[in-house]
Design an enzyme around this catalytic site. Structure first.
Site, PDB file in Angstrom:
ATOM      1  CB  CYS A   2      -0.902   0.034   1.233  1.00 38.48           C
ATOM      2  SG  CYS A   2      -1.729  -1.509   1.623  1.00 38.48           S
ATOM      3  NE  ARG A  16      -4.864   2.014   1.717  1.00 40.96           N
ATOM      4  CZ  ARG A  16      -4.854   1.541   2.962  1.00 40.96           C
ATOM      5  NH1 ARG A  16      -5.809   1.895   3.810  1.00 40.96           N
ATOM      6  NH2 ARG A  16      -3.945   0.668   3.342  1.00 40.96           N
ATOM      7  CG  ASN A  79       0.050  -5.257   5.070  1.00 40.20           C
ATOM      8  OD1 ASN A  79      -0.410  -5.577   6.160  1.00 40.20           O
ATOM      9  ND2 ASN A  79      -0.280  -5.878   3.944  1.00 40.20           N
TER      10      ASN A  79
END
Length: 324
Positions: A2, A16, A79
């Site tokens: 991400c 995002r 993450n």
């Protein structure tokens, strides 16, 4: 993996990408002010700020991936596998489960300053939502129009970094990502000049050679550099249409195409969705891998004084416009 970013024109924007090999059936979830927030290790929060964001909704509870509240404070979890480390529950401490960190912050804090102060008082714990959903390994970007921070819960404890670029990716830790930008200080959007050697007659052999040397692979360090450069050099008008469009182009510089990033045999990460929200207006925009059209959900078009969650399935079917 991400990538997240902030963007300021006349209004403040944030959003995002979510890159993964499959979807959990994400929904755009609006939590009104009177939705009963029952924290796992604390009290029940009845009255709070409303918020909108992308979530996996389970038992009418939004497990937010990213969200913004009605005051303009936004937050996203990315993450951070291998580095994230959460604590055990401690007696007498303000214990906050990892999965409730986003609503815990956004329900109480109107500004980034308030969020920084509040986060320093907590014990972020590894309590899972249920036995089927273990605590995700994440770190977070939190921002409003006054600034941006990164929060990482690691083995040494909870770390809060000032984030001057307003960008976050994945591993390694944020301080290392930020330091890595030193390796790219010579990047420029202008045509390259010959600094290699005065003894060689080197010339630009084409138009459009700006940003020569910008990394193009899909690693998190490269994505961090690419979005930071694109964001900090990008240009747009300050109206809503142009600002939102430019933001999607900024994050488009790191979107992942199926087949280019194999995470297991025959399994590939793709950019499942890209989000952008206008923090002042409470409008959540998104695109998906299969639907390039920008879709908008406005939190102020629902009853924000209600008690029940409002959620919308993420539209994922492309619509083609036939011009002739």
């Amino acid at each position: 993996m991400c990538t997240a970013a902030t963007y300021q024109t006349k209004d403040f924007y944030m959003g995002r990408t979510l890159d993964y090999e499959f979807s959990y059936g994400e929904k755009i979830a609006i939590m009104p002010r009177n939705y009963p927030l029952q924290y796992r290790h604390g009290s029940k929060n009845i009255e709070h700020y409303a918020m909108i964001g992308m979530a996996h909704v389970l038992d009418e509870y939004p497990l937010y991936y990213d969200a913004v509240n009605e005051k303009g404070l936004g937050m996203a979890g990315l993450n951070f596998v291998g580095n994230a480390c959460y604590q055990e529950v401690k007696e007498g401490a303000v214990n906050v489960a990892q999965y409730e960190f986003i609503p815990w912050v956004l329900s109480q804090c109107a500004t980034l300053k308030e969020a920084k102060q509040l986060i320093q008082t907590i014990n972020l714990v590894k309590t899972p939502y249920n036995e089927h959903l273990p605590a995700a390994s994440l770190h977070w970007i939190i921002a409003d129009q006054s600034g941006c921070i990164t929060v990482e819960s690691v083995e040494e404890g909870l770390k809060i970094y000032e984030n001057p670029v307003g960008v976050l990716a994945n591993n390694p830790s944020f301080d290392k990502q930020l330091f890595n930008l030193n390796n790219y200080m010579s990047l420029s959007p202008k045509q390259p000049q010959n600094y290699f050697s005065k003894q060689l007659d080197l010339k630009s052999y084409s138009r459009g050679m700006g940003a020569l040397g910008l990394p193009g692979d899909l690693s998190s360090m490269s994505r961090f550099v690419r979005v930071a450069f694109t964001k900090m050099n990008g240009q747009s008008k300050d109206n809503e249409r142009d600002s939102v469009n430019q933001f999607f182009h900024i994050l488009g510089s790191v979107e992942q195409q199926r087949g280019c990033c194999e995470v297991d045999d025959g399994k590939y990460e793709i950019t499942i969705y890209t989000s952008c929200w206008n923090s002042q207006k409470g409008i959540y925009y998104y695109t998906t891998y299969n639907r390039r059209q920008i879709t908008a959900v406005n939190m102020h078009k629902v009853n924000l004084d209600g008690q029940h969650l409002t959620s919308y399935p993420m539209l994922d079917d492309e619509e083609f416009y036939e011009q002739n």
